[in-house]
Structure formats: C-alpha cells, structure tokens
Design a protein around this motif. Structure first.
Motif, PDB file in Angstrom:
ATOM      1  N   UNK A   1      47.220  24.892 -13.882  1.00 18.13           N
ATOM      2  CA  UNK A   1      47.490  24.442 -15.335  1.00 18.13           C
ATOM      3  C   UNK A   1      49.271  24.513 -15.409  1.00 18.13           C
ATOM      4  N   UNK A   2      49.813  25.564 -14.725  1.00 15.41           N
ATOM      5  CA  UNK A   2      51.343  25.602 -14.920  1.00 15.41           C
ATOM      6  C   UNK A   2      51.929  24.398 -14.243  1.00 15.41           C
ATOM      7  N   UNK A   3      51.436  24.016 -13.014  1.00 13.27           N
ATOM      8  CA  UNK A   3      52.045  23.170 -12.096  1.00 13.27           C
ATOM      9  C   UNK A   3      51.714  21.771 -12.671  1.00 13.27           C
ATOM     10  N   UNK A   4      50.355  21.610 -13.265  1.00 12.57           N
ATOM     11  CA  UNK A   4      50.156  20.082 -14.110  1.00 12.57           C
ATOM     12  C   UNK A   4      50.813  19.956 -15.393  1.00 12.57           C
ATOM     13  N   UNK A   5      51.221  20.982 -15.813  1.00  9.61           N
ATOM     14  CA  UNK A   5      52.157  20.865 -17.359  1.00  9.61           C
ATOM     15  C   UNK A   5      53.456  20.846 -16.986  1.00  9.61           C
TER      16      UNK A   5
ATOM     17  N   UNK B   1      41.124  36.503  -9.395  1.00  4.97           N
ATOM     18  CA  UNK B   1      41.561  35.351  -8.459  1.00  4.97           C
ATOM     19  C   UNK B   1      41.559  34.148  -9.110  1.00  4.97           C
ATOM     20  N   UNK B   2      40.386  33.834  -9.340  1.00  7.77           N
ATOM     21  CA  UNK B   2      40.035  32.571 -10.046  1.00  7.77           C
ATOM     22  C   UNK B   2      40.727  32.231 -11.057  1.00  7.77           C
ATOM     23  N   UNK B   3      40.833  33.275 -12.051  1.00  9.82           N
ATOM     24  CA  UNK B   3      41.896  32.969 -13.128  1.00  9.82           C
ATOM     25  C   UNK B   3      43.122  32.545 -12.800  1.00  9.82           C
ATOM     26  N   UNK B   4      43.801  33.429 -12.022  1.00 11.29           N
ATOM     27  CA  UNK B   4      45.262  33.040 -11.534  1.00 11.29           C
ATOM     28  C   UNK B   4      45.174  31.814 -10.909  1.00 11.29           C
ATOM     29  N   UNK B   5      44.284  31.311 -10.094  1.00 10.17           N
ATOM     30  CA  UNK B   5      44.251  30.213  -9.331  1.00 10.17           C
ATOM     31  C   UNK B   5      44.225  28.956 -10.437  1.00 10.17           C
ATOM     32  N   UNK B   6      43.590  29.033 -11.354  1.00  8.42           N
ATOM     33  CA  UNK B   6      43.306  28.100 -12.539  1.00  8.42           C
ATOM     34  C   UNK B   6      44.818  28.157 -13.403  1.00  8.42           C
ATOM     35  N   UNK B   7      45.337  29.162 -13.663  1.00  7.03           N
ATOM     36  CA  UNK B   7      46.524  29.334 -14.420  1.00  7.03           C
ATOM     37  C   UNK B   7      47.865  28.717 -13.646  1.00  7.03           C
TER      38      UNK B   7
ATOM     39  N   UNK C   1      50.935  27.249  -3.118  1.00 10.17           N
ATOM     40  CA  UNK C   1      50.036  28.352  -3.527  1.00 10.17           C
ATOM     41  C   UNK C   1      48.893  27.716  -3.923  1.00 10.17           C
ATOM     42  N   UNK C   2      48.894  26.738  -5.221  1.00 11.50           N
ATOM     43  CA  UNK C   2      47.999  25.966  -5.850  1.00 11.50           C
ATOM     44  C   UNK C   2      46.920  25.220  -4.743  1.00 11.50           C
ATOM     45  N   UNK C   3      47.567  24.613  -3.726  1.00  7.34           N
ATOM     46  CA  UNK C   3      47.254  23.658  -2.695  1.00  7.34           C
ATOM     47  C   UNK C   3      46.039  24.667  -1.953  1.00  7.34           C
ATOM     48  N   UNK C   4      46.808  25.630  -1.333  1.00  4.86           N
ATOM     49  CA  UNK C   4      46.094  26.566  -0.397  1.00  4.86           C
ATOM     50  C   UNK C   4      45.075  27.223  -1.353  1.00  4.86           C
ATOM     51  N   UNK C   5      45.085  27.626  -2.249  1.00  3.97           N
ATOM     52  CA  UNK C   5      43.982  28.178  -3.229  1.00  3.97           C
ATOM     53  C   UNK C   5      42.956  27.280  -3.415  1.00  3.97           C
ATOM     54  N   UNK C   6      43.187  26.061  -3.767  1.00  6.46           N
ATOM     55  CA  UNK C   6      42.305  25.044  -3.927  1.00  6.46           C
ATOM     56  C   UNK C   6      41.425  24.519  -2.670  1.00  6.46           C
ATOM     57  N   UNK C   7      42.026  24.757  -1.562  1.00 10.46           N
ATOM     58  CA  UNK C   7      41.381  24.354  -0.427  1.00 10.46           C
ATOM     59  C   UNK C   7      40.519  25.695   0.096  1.00 10.46           C
TER      60      UNK C   7
END
Length: 104
Positions: free
Chosen positions: A15-19, A6-12, A95-101
């Motif tokens: 990363x994808x959103x930033x790129x 799950x952590x790897x998916x969140x980081x990916x 999804x990225x925002x929810x996972x980061x919080x």
C-alpha cells in the motif's frame, strides 16, 4: 499470529509503495499542504478517541491510524524527492516484490 502479522506488514508495504508512486507526480506545495492537513486531522481524530463507547473508540483509533500512515507516506515522498534515499525506496519495492512472490 506471526503469519497474520507478516501478511499485514506485506500489505502495508504494498500500500505504501502504491501510494508513494501515485504521489510522486504531485507538486511539492500540494504535498506539503496534504501532509499538514492529514497531520491535523489525525490529531483531531486522536482527541476523539477519549469519548464514547468501545466501538466508537475503536473506530476513531482506526481512523487516526489510517490518517497517520497516509501522513507518513506523504512525508516519505517529500523526503525521497529532496534527500538521497532512493536506495531505501528501492529496498522497500524489492521487499514488496519478494514478499508477493513468497520468496524469503
């Protein structure tokens, strides 16, 4: 193991959103050239996996994976530019925002 995945998916996703945000301002012709270049390089490194020891093969697999993921993001930026898929981009960002919080 599930937490690590799950952590790897969140980081990916982050990363994808930033790129994606970084590449959004690039010209279409540059993005097409980048996608072709990354795809060709991923194919070349994929072929290199067949030779050498396990350490070398692991290195080539990781390199191929990174190049393929970058290529996918570039194609996503091109698709998002010309196809009506802003809902999917927004969904990934939420999804990225929810996972980061830490909210589920």
């Amino acid at each position: 193991m599930e937490h690590a995945a799950r952590t790897l998916a969140e980081q990916l996703v982050r990363w994808a959103v930033g790129l994606t945000d970084m590449l959004a301002s690039w010209d279409t012709s540059l993005l097409i050239a980048l996608a072709i270049t990354l795809t060709v390089l991923a194919g070349v490194t994929g072929r290199a996996v067949t030779g050498g020891g396990i350490l070398r093969q692991t290195l080539w697999v990781m390199t191929t994976t990174i190049l393929t993921l970058c290529s996918i993001v570039v194609v996503w930026v091109l698709a998002a530019r010309y196809l009506p898929i802003p809902e999917l981009t927004g969904m990934l960002q939420r999804f990225a925002a929810i996972q980061s919080t830490g909210m589920d």
